[in-house]
Design a protein around this motif. Structure first.
Motif, PDB file in Angstrom:
ATOM      1  N   LYS A  30      20.052  42.963  24.800  1.00  0.00           N
ATOM      2  CA  LYS A  30      20.580  41.951  25.718  1.00  0.00           C
ATOM      3  C   LYS A  30      21.554  41.013  25.000  1.00  0.00           C
ATOM      4  O   LYS A  30      22.574  40.609  25.561  1.00  0.00           O
ATOM      5  CB  LYS A  30      19.424  41.149  26.330  1.00  0.00           C
ATOM      6  CG  LYS A  30      18.571  41.939  27.306  1.00  0.00           C
ATOM      7  CD  LYS A  30      17.391  41.123  27.812  1.00  0.00           C
ATOM      8  CE  LYS A  30      16.520  41.950  28.754  1.00  0.00           C
ATOM      9  NZ  LYS A  30      15.320  41.201  29.199  1.00  0.00           N
ATOM     10  N   GLU A  31      21.221  40.690  23.752  1.00  0.00           N
ATOM     11  CA  GLU A  31      22.103  39.824  22.974  1.00  0.00           C
ATOM     12  C   GLU A  31      23.437  40.515  22.697  1.00  0.00           C
ATOM     13  O   GLU A  31      24.511  39.908  22.798  1.00  0.00           O
ATOM     14  CB  GLU A  31      21.423  39.449  21.653  1.00  0.00           C
ATOM     15  CG  GLU A  31      22.054  38.285  20.937  1.00  0.00           C
ATOM     16  CD  GLU A  31      21.502  36.944  21.404  1.00  0.00           C
ATOM     17  OE1 GLU A  31      21.527  36.015  20.616  1.00  0.00           O
ATOM     18  OE2 GLU A  31      21.080  36.827  22.572  1.00  0.00           O
TER      19      GLU A  31
ATOM     20  N   ARG B 121      27.397  42.230  31.749  1.00  0.00           N
ATOM     21  CA  ARG B 121      26.305  42.185  30.756  1.00  0.00           C
ATOM     22  C   ARG B 121      25.209  43.174  31.113  1.00  0.00           C
ATOM     23  O   ARG B 121      24.730  43.931  30.265  1.00  0.00           O
ATOM     24  CB  ARG B 121      25.689  40.784  30.687  1.00  0.00           C
ATOM     25  CG  ARG B 121      26.440  39.789  29.863  1.00  0.00           C
ATOM     26  CD  ARG B 121      25.540  38.651  29.419  1.00  0.00           C
ATOM     27  NE  ARG B 121      24.910  37.935  30.504  1.00  0.00           N
ATOM     28  CZ  ARG B 121      25.417  36.892  31.130  1.00  0.00           C
ATOM     29  NH1 ARG B 121      26.628  36.461  30.812  1.00  0.00           N
ATOM     30  NH2 ARG B 121      24.752  36.279  32.084  1.00  0.00           N
TER      31      ARG B 121
ATOM     32  N   THR C  71      29.719  31.777  31.356  1.00  0.00           N
ATOM     33  CA  THR C  71      29.673  33.241  31.291  1.00  0.00           C
ATOM     34  C   THR C  71      28.993  33.861  32.497  1.00  0.00           C
ATOM     35  O   THR C  71      28.732  35.065  32.507  1.00  0.00           O
ATOM     36  CB  THR C  71      28.948  33.687  30.005  1.00  0.00           C
ATOM     37  OG1 THR C  71      27.607  33.156  30.005  1.00  0.00           O
ATOM     38  CG2 THR C  71      29.678  33.194  28.764  1.00  0.00           C
TER      39      THR C  71
ATOM     40  N   TRP D  11      31.381  39.131  26.713  1.00  0.00           N
ATOM     41  CA  TRP D  11      32.304  38.042  26.390  1.00  0.00           C
ATOM     42  C   TRP D  11      33.551  38.600  25.708  1.00  0.00           C
ATOM     43  O   TRP D  11      34.682  38.199  26.020  1.00  0.00           O
ATOM     44  CB  TRP D  11      31.623  37.025  25.487  1.00  0.00           C
ATOM     45  CG  TRP D  11      32.516  35.888  25.100  1.00  0.00           C
ATOM     46  CD1 TRP D  11      32.727  34.727  25.789  1.00  0.00           C
ATOM     47  CD2 TRP D  11      33.357  35.813  23.932  1.00  0.00           C
ATOM     48  NE1 TRP D  11      33.641  33.930  25.129  1.00  0.00           N
ATOM     49  CE2 TRP D  11      34.042  34.573  23.985  1.00  0.00           C
ATOM     50  CE3 TRP D  11      33.599  36.658  22.868  1.00  0.00           C
ATOM     51  CZ2 TRP D  11      34.944  34.163  23.009  1.00  0.00           C
ATOM     52  CZ3 TRP D  11      34.506  36.266  21.884  1.00  0.00           C
ATOM     53  CH2 TRP D  11      35.156  35.034  21.961  1.00  0.00           C
TER      54      TRP D  11
ATOM     55  N   PHE E 108      25.485  40.530  25.785  1.00  0.00           N
ATOM     56  CA  PHE E 108      26.100  39.214  25.997  1.00  0.00           C
ATOM     57  C   PHE E 108      27.385  39.100  25.176  1.00  0.00           C
ATOM     58  O   PHE E 108      28.432  38.685  25.688  1.00  0.00           O
ATOM     59  CB  PHE E 108      25.114  38.111  25.608  1.00  0.00           C
ATOM     60  CG  PHE E 108      25.643  36.725  25.833  1.00  0.00           C
ATOM     61  CD1 PHE E 108      25.438  36.084  27.040  1.00  0.00           C
ATOM     62  CD2 PHE E 108      26.366  36.068  24.841  1.00  0.00           C
ATOM     63  CE1 PHE E 108      25.945  34.803  27.258  1.00  0.00           C
ATOM     64  CE2 PHE E 108      26.877  34.795  25.046  1.00  0.00           C
ATOM     65  CZ  PHE E 108      26.666  34.165  26.263  1.00  0.00           C
TER      66      PHE E 108
ATOM     67  N   ASP F 206      25.786  29.332  29.752  1.00  0.00           N
ATOM     68  CA  ASP F 206      25.338  30.159  30.881  1.00  0.00           C
ATOM     69  C   ASP F 206      26.316  30.062  32.046  1.00  0.00           C
ATOM     70  O   ASP F 206      26.666  31.071  32.669  1.00  0.00           O
ATOM     71  CB  ASP F 206      23.947  29.722  31.336  1.00  0.00           C
ATOM     72  CG  ASP F 206      22.853  30.102  30.352  1.00  0.00           C
ATOM     73  OD1 ASP F 206      23.118  30.962  29.483  1.00  0.00           O
ATOM     74  OD2 ASP F 206      21.748  29.537  30.449  1.00  0.00           O
TER      75      ASP F 206
ATOM     76  N   ALA G 107      27.897  38.212  34.169  1.00  0.00           N
ATOM     77  CA  ALA G 107      26.518  38.708  34.271  1.00  0.00           C
ATOM     78  C   ALA G 107      26.451  40.169  34.723  1.00  0.00           C
ATOM     79  O   ALA G 107      25.685  40.961  34.150  1.00  0.00           O
ATOM     80  CB  ALA G 107      25.702  37.808  35.188  1.00  0.00           C
TER      81      ALA G 107
ATOM     82  N   LYS H 297      25.803  29.207  21.808  1.00  0.00           N
ATOM     83  CA  LYS H 297      24.557  29.760  22.344  1.00  0.00           C
ATOM     84  C   LYS H 297      23.504  29.719  21.248  1.00  0.00           C
ATOM     85  O   LYS H 297      23.653  30.354  20.204  1.00  0.00           O
ATOM     86  CB  LYS H 297      24.762  31.198  22.823  1.00  0.00           C
ATOM     87  CG  LYS H 297      23.559  31.819  23.527  1.00  0.00           C
ATOM     88  CD  LYS H 297      23.929  33.199  24.069  1.00  0.00           C
ATOM     89  CE  LYS H 297      22.817  33.763  24.949  1.00  0.00           C
ATOM     90  NZ  LYS H 297      21.616  34.135  24.164  1.00  0.00           N
TER      91      LYS H 297
END
Length: 724
Positions: free
Chosen positions: A702-703, A73, A66, A710, A706, A63, A70, A684
């Motif tokens: 959301k995944e 994301r 990364t 990245w 993420f 968290d 945010a 993660k």
């Protein structure tokens, strides 16, 4: 907590969070005279609070590492959400007296299963259902949102209607371990019957009269080993086990022929299969074997009526005239004597027959040629067989296949078509005329235009001279010269990675990335031999093929090593983990989900889920020293070295029963303690999900956001604005 080469992360609050360092607890593993000391095997103790604490520390570190991504994301998540029609209806499928379809609603994670009555028995044109318009006679059969209420994870397993359409057998998993609880609902009254069976596999099959349900259970290693018969209204303790598979290489399943005349049990290993039939109007009868299993022979069978007689259509890879039919052939046999076969479609080295679907008056063949899936329709006439015709979809790079066609008698065939740039299209094909009637196309909200993108096929050359297919997709207006690139690969189980559209992928394509699939050996794109050359003691071809594709992309100016990320999940995680050891200098990053990075340890533990059935894929290192030595030579975990690695993001689920969370956890721990350089290394762990990741669609988006944030950050595109 000491820092390692991955450094530390600073949060917006200014707090510095050090990279977690897992303690070392040396554990010796001794096989075939080889001693391997595993410092991190203790992380397998899932119920150990120290293990959970370590995983949570890794999550906190991830968290923090990364946190700066945010805003990106959130932006990507909103892009995916904004392109998706959240309130929608699927195209209705006709079965019995009803049209069946699913609904999705804005703000709801899961689908709603519905039906409405057929207005005209002779009308096979699906009704045009519109959002916001009342549907006459609509029934809600199952609302997964209601079933999921109060659970952090939810997965629907079985969803099977009785032949009369009045009873629905369904099963749910609220943990993520792929063990389901089976229930039965009277969909005409809404009553939930008292029948409740825990610990089942994902499916359920009805007898013809709707009095019995057949289901699968798994053994302690999660292998589907037994078929049970449940009579409605009785206690599960009275259920009868009608089939048990003792051979640990095999798994079992149960279903019906499309004609609904027979119940079918299939027992399959990676190399061998066996099929059992029983008349579906005699559910308490005895199943009978069609063709006894013979080592190395795989076959499937379906019921057909040809010239007024019951026949069997059998797809198999047996030896014919001294030659192994590795790409399978299709034969016909009398129902009473399955061994008395007449070959209808002989084996071909350049065509892999994959399936045959039988209808009352036609067959549909699914096969693979030139690394692409194909479909052909073959009429059944009073004299036997008509003219076989391949369906032409008018694209050069595509994926096409038969869709949901539950009815035995149907004048049209539901088919699906997609490509990297073509949203899913659903057609009804009319065999009599050859027409493809477009019934529904996946909606992409916003300004999506397929003409803004291009897809093409390229070929790399492996070290042994084998040509490896590569699929490439990018925006047409991408600048000339090398570009950031995501190279995806899988290469196991004869699974083919075919062209397919992704709304989410647009977020990286529109920011200038190129998406590439390396169709490496171990997959099935080029036929059964392609698979055979990438398994067991030829498994390393999978890894070297991937590297050949990566080097080809660099040599042809498509990308550069500092702008290329390798991506693979599960067995594809083994692939990218192996190439990280073999050629870390070729990649800027490694992205992997539920990665199978400790394969030798897993294959040495027969009590683990899937292990014994996987020996035909990887080999049995317990009994065979050559297999042990070979697997040890490529295992990503056991070959971590003190050298610079690319940035790595590993993702897993705590409740995964296919690839235990411990594999990526051990891998990351060893990398932290061993690797040199300052590249990012993060793990993660989703503490509530299994192999498939989060269950709800918004959580999945959301995944993905993420991962993509990245990815873009790793190749220097975190600040890039999307085109359009």
């Amino acid at each position: 907590m000491a820092l390692d080469s991955s450094g530390s992360a600073t949060s917006n609050s200014g707090a510095v969070l050090s990279a977690p360092i897992a303690k070392r607890v040396p554990t010796e593993r001794v096989h075939h005279g080889d001693v391997f000391v595993d410092d991190y095997e203790w992380l397998r103790e899932k119920k150990n609070p120290e293990v959970i604490s370590y995983l949570e520390e890794e999550n906190a570190f991830t968290d923090a590492q990364t946190e700066a991504l945010a805003p990106l994301r959130e932006k990507i998540y909103e892009e995916i959400k904004g392109r998706t029609r959240e309130t929608d209806l699927s195209l209705p499928t006709r079965m019995g007296k009803y049209w069946y379809y699913s609904r999705s609603f804005e703000g709801k994670q899961y689908g709603v299963f519905c039906r409405c009555p057929i207005a005209d028995a002779d009308d096979w044109t699906p009704p045009l259902l519109e959002v916001g318009v009342d549907i006459p006679g609509e029934q809600v059969l199952l609302d997964s949102n209601e079933l999921a209420e109060g659970h952090e994870f939810f997965s629907l397993g079985a969803s099977s209607l009785s032949q009369a359409g009045d009873l629905l057998a369904y099963s749910v998993d609220t943990v993520g371990d792929e063990r389901y609880t089976l229930r039965v609902k009277n969909v005409e009254t809404g009553e939930l019957l008292p029948d409740e069976i825990p610990g089942t596999g994902g499916g359920a099959t009805w007898s013809l009269d709707g009095t019995h349900v057949f289901y699968v259970t798994v053994d302690e290693s999660w292998r589907p080993d037994s078929i049970w018969r449940h009579r409605l209204g009785t206690e599960p303790s009275a259920d009868v086990r009608v089939f048990h598979e003792a051979d640990e290489r095999f798994g079992v399943g149960v279903g019906t022929t499309r004609s609904e005349k027979f119940l079918v049990i299939g027992a399959d290993s990676k190399l061998t299969s066996e099929v059992w039939f029983l008349e579906s109007d005699n559910p308490e009868g005895e199943f009978r074997v069609l063709l006894p299993r013979r080592e190395g022979v795989s076959y499937s069978a379906d019921h057909a009526v040809i010239g007024g007689e019951d026949r069997l259509l059998i797809l198999h890879n047996d030896v014919v005239d001294g030659v192994k039919s590795e790409n399978f052939l299709l034969s016909e046999a009398p129902l009473a004597d399955p061994a008395d076969q007449t070959i209808l479609i002989p084996h071909r080295a350049d065509v892999r027959l994959e399936d045959v679907d039988v209808f009352s008056d036609k067959l549909v063949l699914s096969y693979r040629r030139e690394a692409l899936p194909r479909v052909a329709v073959w009429p059944l006439t009073s004299d036997g067989y008509g003219e076989l015709k391949e369906v032409d979809f008018g694209l050069t790079l595509f994926s096409a296949g038969l869709g949901g066609n539950p009815e035995w008698e149907t004048p049209t065939l539901r088919m699906g078509l997609t490509s990297f740039v073509t949203p899913m299209q659903i057609f009804d094909y009319v065999p009599e005329t050859g027409e493809l009637l477009l019934r529904k196309e996946q909606v992409v909200l916003g300004e999506y235009n397929a003409d803004d993108y291009e897809q093409r096929r390229d070929w790399a050359v492996a070290a042994d001279g084998t040509r490896i297919p590569i699929s490439i997709v990018q925006r047409k207006d991408a600048p000339a010269g090398p570009k950031p690139l995501l190279l995806y690969g899988y290469g196991s189980y004869e699974a083919s990675i075919d062209p397919g559209f992704s709304i989410a992928r647009l977020s990286v394509l529109d920011r200038g990335m190129v998406f590439v699939v390396a169709h490496v050996r171990g997959g099935g794109e080029m036929g059964r031999f392609w698979y055979d050359q990438g398994k067991m003691l030829t498994k390393k071809n999978t890894f070297t093929d991937f590297l050949s594709c990566a080097r080809h992309l660099v040599d042809t100016g498509v990308t550069t090593p500092d702008r290329m990320v390798a991506d693979g999940g599960s067995a594809g995680g083994l692939l990218v983990g192996a190439v990280a050891n073999l050629a870390p200098e070729l990649f800027a990053g490694i992205l992997t989900n539920v990665p199978f990075v400790d394969p030798l340890t897993s294959m040495l533990l027969p009590e683990l889920p899937l292990t014994t059935s996987e020996w035909e894929e990887w080999g049995n290192p317990l009994d065979d020293k050559d297999v042990y030595d070979y697997m040890k030579s490529y295992s990503p975990y056991e070959n971590v070295e003190a050298k610079d690695y690319p940035a790595i993001l590993a993702m897993t689920g705590l409740n995964d029963t296919r690839v235990y969370y411990v594999e990526p956890a051990k891998w990351v721990a060893k990398l932290r303690a061993t690797k040199t350089g300052d590249s990012q290394l993060i793990l993660k762990t989703d503490m509530t999900s299994g192999h498939g990741g989060p269950s709800g669609r918004y959580e999945r988006w959301k995944e993905i956001a993420f991962e993509y944030s990245w990815l873009l950050g790793t190749v220097g595109l975190a600040e890039a604005e999307p085109a359009n």
